[in-house]
Design an enzyme around this catalytic site. Sequence first.
Site, short mmCIF file in Angstrom:
data_model
loop_
_atom_site.label_atom_id
_atom_site.label_comp_id
_atom_site.label_asym_id
_atom_site.label_seq_id
_atom_site.Cartn_x
_atom_site.Cartn_y
_atom_site.Cartn_z
N ASN A 42 80.86 64.92 15.74
CA ASN A 42 80.60 66.35 15.66
C ASN A 42 81.29 66.98 14.45
O ASN A 42 82.37 66.57 14.04
CB ASN A 42 80.95 67.09 16.96
CG ASN A 42 82.34 66.83 17.49
OD1 ASN A 42 82.91 65.75 17.29
ND2 ASN A 42 82.90 67.79 18.17
N GLU A 44 82.18 70.72 13.13
CA GLU A 44 82.24 72.15 13.45
C GLU A 44 82.31 72.98 12.18
O GLU A 44 82.39 72.45 11.06
CB GLU A 44 83.44 72.41 14.38
CG GLU A 44 83.26 71.67 15.71
CD GLU A 44 84.30 72.02 16.76
OE1 GLU A 44 85.34 72.62 16.43
OE2 GLU A 44 84.04 71.68 17.94
N CYS A 53 76.43 68.74 16.61
CA CYS A 53 76.91 67.75 17.58
C CYS A 53 76.83 66.34 16.99
O CYS A 53 76.06 66.08 16.05
CB CYS A 53 76.06 67.78 18.84
SG CYS A 53 76.25 69.25 19.85
N GLU A 55 75.50 63.65 18.21
CA GLU A 55 74.18 63.00 18.33
C GLU A 55 73.24 63.51 17.24
O GLU A 55 72.44 62.75 16.68
CB GLU A 55 73.57 63.27 19.71
CG GLU A 55 74.43 62.84 20.87
CD GLU A 55 75.34 63.95 21.39
OE1 GLU A 55 75.94 64.66 20.54
OE2 GLU A 55 75.44 64.11 22.60
N CYS A 93 73.91 67.42 24.84
CA CYS A 93 73.45 68.80 25.08
C CYS A 93 71.93 68.86 24.91
O CYS A 93 71.29 67.91 24.44
CB CYS A 93 74.15 69.77 24.14
SG CYS A 93 73.47 69.81 22.47
N CYS A 96 70.53 68.19 21.41
CA CYS A 96 70.65 66.78 21.02
C CYS A 96 69.62 65.92 21.72
O CYS A 96 69.12 64.94 21.15
CB CYS A 96 72.06 66.28 21.29
SG CYS A 96 73.26 66.98 20.15
N1 THU Z 1 79.35 68.28 21.31
C1 THU Z 1 78.73 67.17 20.82
O1 THU Z 1 79.08 66.68 19.74
N2 THU Z 1 77.74 66.61 21.55
C2 THU Z 1 77.29 67.10 22.74
O2 THU Z 1 76.32 66.60 23.27
C3 THU Z 1 78.00 68.18 23.40
C4 THU Z 1 78.99 68.91 22.57
C5 THU Z 1 80.42 68.90 20.52
C6 THU Z 1 80.06 70.22 19.91
C7 THU Z 1 81.41 70.87 19.74
O3 THU Z 1 81.94 70.48 18.48
C8 THU Z 1 82.25 70.27 20.83
O4 THU Z 1 81.55 69.14 21.33
C9 THU Z 1 82.53 71.20 21.98
O5 THU Z 1 81.36 71.75 22.47
#
Ligand code: THU
Length: 140
Positions: A42, A44, A53, A55, A93, A96
């Site tokens: 991920n 940010e 994210c 994925e 999520c 994704c």
């Molecule tokens: N996140 C992912 O990388 N993949 C997911 O399927 C769920 C959430 C990350 C996004 C964010 O940087 C952190 O997890 C908290 O939500």
Amino acid sequence: MDKDALIAAARQAASTAYAPYSNFHVGAALAFADGSVVTGANVENASYGLTLCAETVAVGKAMAEGKRGGLQAVAVIGGKVGHVGAGDPVTPCGRCRQMLNEVAQLGSTDPLVWCVGESDVLELRLSELLPRAFGPSALE
Ligand code: THU
């Protein structure tokens, strides 16, 4: 694809997460029919809503490498810094799931998705996570 090896690749990818706002590190690993593995973590952003994210990053990397199908399996792992893989299984999520569906549907596969937790690894088909998905075939 070896499940443990794919999970190890996802765990390694999580170590490269850029997540200074949530401190929640996620790694994803995509296994393809040609034996290749593409990972993502991920990413940010100071404008929080722009976060990518793990994925989604992995799918973007794979597509940029020319992958257009052959997606057989996915591993996802995450957790707070220093506790990756220590909590409940991390499931992709909604966005994704849709991103994964694009490359899956291009190659007419229904990949296994391993969602890694401390005491169990959920094994689901992408079609279970995203039933009746909208994808490229709908636009033909
Ligand atoms: N996140 C992912 O990388 N993949 C997911 O399927 C769920 C959430 C990350 C996004 C964010 O940087 C952190 O997890 C908290 O939500």
